[in-house]
Design a protein around this motif. Structure first.
Motif, PDB file in Angstrom:
ATOM      1  N   LEU A   1      10.755 -32.081  41.679  1.00  0.00           N
ATOM      2  CA  LEU A   1      11.877 -33.010  41.648  1.00  0.00           C
ATOM      3  C   LEU A   1      12.880 -32.630  40.561  1.00  0.00           C
ATOM      4  N   GLU A   2      14.165 -32.661  40.909  1.00  0.00           N
ATOM      5  CA  GLU A   2      15.254 -32.541  39.955  1.00  0.00           C
ATOM      6  C   GLU A   2      16.262 -33.633  40.261  1.00  0.00           C
ATOM      7  N   VAL A   3      16.867 -34.183  39.214  1.00  0.00           N
ATOM      8  CA  VAL A   3      17.813 -35.285  39.363  1.00  0.00           C
ATOM      9  C   VAL A   3      19.141 -34.880  38.735  1.00  0.00           C
ATOM     10  N   ILE A   4      20.229 -35.095  39.466  1.00  0.00           N
ATOM     11  CA  ILE A   4      21.569 -34.799  38.961  1.00  0.00           C
ATOM     12  C   ILE A   4      22.325 -36.115  38.838  1.00  0.00           C
ATOM     13  N   VAL A   5      22.830 -36.402  37.650  1.00  0.00           N
ATOM     14  CA  VAL A   5      23.589 -37.630  37.423  1.00  0.00           C
ATOM     15  C   VAL A   5      24.832 -37.326  36.607  1.00  0.00           C
ATOM     16  N   GLU A   6      25.827 -38.184  36.743  1.00  0.00           N
ATOM     17  CA  GLU A   6      27.021 -38.116  35.909  1.00  0.00           C
ATOM     18  C   GLU A   6      26.886 -39.182  34.834  1.00  0.00           C
ATOM     19  N   ILE A   7      26.890 -38.762  33.578  1.00  0.00           N
ATOM     20  CA  ILE A   7      26.738 -39.696  32.458  1.00  0.00           C
ATOM     21  C   ILE A   7      28.096 -39.887  31.796  1.00  0.00           C
ATOM     22  N   ALA A   8      28.553 -41.135  31.774  1.00  0.00           N
ATOM     23  CA  ALA A   8      29.851 -41.479  31.184  1.00  0.00           C
ATOM     24  C   ALA A   8      29.609 -42.451  30.025  1.00  0.00           C
ATOM     25  N   PRO A   9      29.673 -41.974  28.787  1.00  0.00           N
ATOM     26  CA  PRO A   9      29.391 -42.863  27.641  1.00  0.00           C
ATOM     27  C   PRO A   9      30.267 -44.105  27.611  1.00  0.00           C
ATOM     28  N   GLY A  10      31.546 -43.980  27.999  1.00  0.00           N
ATOM     29  CA  GLY A  10      32.446 -45.122  27.977  1.00  0.00           C
ATOM     30  C   GLY A  10      32.010 -46.229  28.913  1.00  0.00           C
ATOM     31  N   ARG A  11      31.555 -45.867  30.097  1.00  0.00           N
ATOM     32  CA  ARG A  11      31.100 -46.873  31.052  1.00  0.00           C
ATOM     33  C   ARG A  11      29.790 -47.509  30.607  1.00  0.00           C
ATOM     34  N   LEU A  12      28.916 -46.707  30.006  1.00  0.00           N
ATOM     35  CA  LEU A  12      27.632 -47.242  29.557  1.00  0.00           C
ATOM     36  C   LEU A  12      27.813 -48.284  28.455  1.00  0.00           C
ATOM     37  N   ARG A  13      28.859 -48.126  27.641  1.00  0.00           N
ATOM     38  CA  ARG A  13      29.083 -49.087  26.558  1.00  0.00           C
ATOM     39  C   ARG A  13      29.332 -50.494  27.086  1.00  0.00           C
ATOM     40  N   HIS A  14      29.902 -50.594  28.277  1.00  0.00           N
ATOM     41  CA  HIS A  14      30.150 -51.915  28.872  1.00  0.00           C
ATOM     42  C   HIS A  14      28.844 -52.641  29.183  1.00  0.00           C
ATOM     43  N   PHE A  15      27.757 -51.892  29.291  1.00  0.00           N
ATOM     44  CA  PHE A  15      26.446 -52.479  29.584  1.00  0.00           C
ATOM     45  C   PHE A  15      25.518 -52.416  28.368  1.00  0.00           C
ATOM     46  N   ASP A  16      26.120 -52.193  27.186  1.00  0.00           N
ATOM     47  CA  ASP A  16      25.356 -52.085  25.937  1.00  0.00           C
ATOM     48  C   ASP A  16      24.290 -51.010  26.025  1.00  0.00           C
ATOM     49  N   GLN A  17      24.618 -49.896  26.689  1.00  0.00           N
ATOM     50  CA  GLN A  17      23.716 -48.766  26.824  1.00  0.00           C
ATOM     51  C   GLN A  17      24.372 -47.517  26.239  1.00  0.00           C
ATOM     52  N   THR A  18      23.550 -46.508  25.943  1.00  0.00           N
ATOM     53  CA  THR A  18      24.035 -45.235  25.441  1.00  0.00           C
ATOM     54  C   THR A  18      23.447 -44.103  26.273  1.00  0.00           C
ATOM     55  N   PRO A  19      24.062 -42.905  26.253  1.00  0.00           N
ATOM     56  CA  PRO A  19      23.460 -41.765  26.961  1.00  0.00           C
ATOM     57  C   PRO A  19      22.041 -41.461  26.517  1.00  0.00           C
ATOM     58  N   SER A  20      21.721 -41.734  25.258  1.00  0.00           N
ATOM     59  CA  SER A  20      20.368 -41.472  24.761  1.00  0.00           C
ATOM     60  C   SER A  20      19.334 -42.343  25.461  1.00  0.00           C
ATOM     61  N   ASP A  21      19.740 -43.538  25.900  1.00  0.00           N
ATOM     62  CA  ASP A  21      18.804 -44.393  26.628  1.00  0.00           C
ATOM     63  C   ASP A  21      18.356 -43.721  27.918  1.00  0.00           C
ATOM     64  N   ILE A  22      19.270 -43.009  28.573  1.00  0.00           N
ATOM     65  CA  ILE A  22      18.949 -42.319  29.822  1.00  0.00           C
ATOM     66  C   ILE A  22      18.109 -41.075  29.560  1.00  0.00           C
ATOM     67  N   THR A  23      18.556 -40.250  28.623  1.00  0.00           N
ATOM     68  CA  THR A  23      17.833 -38.998  28.348  1.00  0.00           C
ATOM     69  C   THR A  23      16.439 -39.271  27.791  1.00  0.00           C
ATOM     70  N   ASN A  24      16.309 -40.306  26.961  1.00  0.00           N
ATOM     71  CA  ASN A  24      14.980 -40.630  26.421  1.00  0.00           C
ATOM     72  C   ASN A  24      14.054 -41.137  27.511  1.00  0.00           C
ATOM     73  N   LEU A  25      14.596 -41.939  28.436  1.00  0.00           N
ATOM     74  CA  LEU A  25      13.777 -42.436  29.542  1.00  0.00           C
ATOM     75  C   LEU A  25      13.272 -41.282  30.396  1.00  0.00           C
ATOM     76  N   MET A  26      14.159 -40.348  30.749  1.00  0.00           N
ATOM     77  CA  MET A  26      13.758 -39.212  31.570  1.00  0.00           C
ATOM     78  C   MET A  26      12.793 -38.305  30.825  1.00  0.00           C
ATOM     79  N   SER A  27      12.981 -38.201  29.509  1.00  0.00           N
ATOM     80  CA  SER A  27      12.088 -37.356  28.702  1.00  0.00           C
ATOM     81  C   SER A  27      10.664 -37.891  28.723  1.00  0.00           C
TER      82      SER A  27
END
Length: 261
Positions: free
Chosen positions: A185-211
């Motif tokens: 399995l490989e997953v391709i996503v577009e990570i937009a820090p500006g959009r994530l801020r609207h949901f009180d999330q950061t790119p690190s939340d995504i990368t840490n979860l996948m890690s």
């Protein structure tokens, strides 16, 4: 030793700096009432692209492409769809211009041949007027020598997902698909820090979860500018992401642990 010699089939390093210039013929027939996310009608495409040295291309090569998409609604709650696609290469195309099996869940450019044929079906089940579930499956094969009909690599994929009718007037649907192919399995996503801020999330939340699930992050270079679609085009391998993500970026999450994919 050249790094690309270990890849099968081997990649010519000169392909990365190749200048392509050509002419094309495109013919299409379409009966989709709404083209953004069709659920009815048929689309037939036939095209030929020929790159020529006499108009600036470094090599003479071409591609003949045919595909058809057919949506056959049985009821408003069940919409089967079918896709047939074939591609034929002529001349001496670079590795990224060779026909390959195009399926969800199958790596791009992995299963190539002089001639490639693919079939796929998708079944849409509308649960409500806006929400729907999809299931899909497909298979493709490459042929390395048409004169001897020498069969090359084959691939398959299957999966499912959901659809949400975002704009009823335009028939626009959005959704997510998850597919299983012949490889990991490989997953391709577009990570937009500006959009994530609207949901009180950061790119690190995504990368840490996948890690935590054993995935490593790689940056997929993507040029959205118009000029990026014209030669000379640079093909870059995805590089391991190091440091924080501060701008919009396309990311591949893979279980391969390396400096690049």
């Amino acid at each position: 030793m050249n790094a690309f010699e270990n890849i099968s089939p081997p990649i010519n390093p000169l392909d990365f700096d190749l200048l392509s210039s050509g002419v094309s013929f495109v013919s299409e027939y379409e009966t989709h009432p709404k083209t953004l996310s069709p659920v009815d009608g048929i689309r037939i495409h036939l095209s030929y692209m020929q790159n020529l040295e006499i108009i600036g291309s470094d090599r003479d090569f071409g591609e003949l492409k045919f595909f058809t998409h057919y949506y056959l609604p049985v009821t408003k709650w069940w919409v089967p769809a079918f896709r047939v696609e074939s591609m034929l290469a002529t001349g001496e195309p670079p590795f990224y211009a060779k026909p390959y099996v195009r399926l969800r869940g199958v790596p791009v450019l992995r299963y190539q041949g002089e001639f490639v044929a693919t079939v796929e079906t998708e079944q849409l089940f509308n649960v409500t007027h806006r929400w729907g579930l999809v299931a899909f499956a497909g298979a493709g094969a490459g042929f390395n020598n048409l004169e001897q009909f020498e069969k090359g690599p084959t691939a398959w994929s299957a999966g499912g997902g959901f659809r949400y009718l975002l704009a009823r007037a335009f028939g626009l649907r959005m959704g997510i698909d998850v597919a299983k192919g012949p490889e990991d399995l490989e997953v391709i996503v577009e990570i937009a820090p500006g959009r994530l801020r609207h949901f009180d999330q950061t790119p690190s939340d995504i990368t840490n979860l996948m890690s935590r699930y054993g995935f490593h992050a790689y940056e997929l270079k993507n040029n959205y500018a118009i000029a990026g679609n014209f030669p000379p085009r640079k093909i870059r391998r995805p590089q391991r992401l190091e440091g924080p993500i501060v701008k919009i970026v396309d990311v591949i999450f893979s279980r391969i642990d390396a400096a690049e994919l």
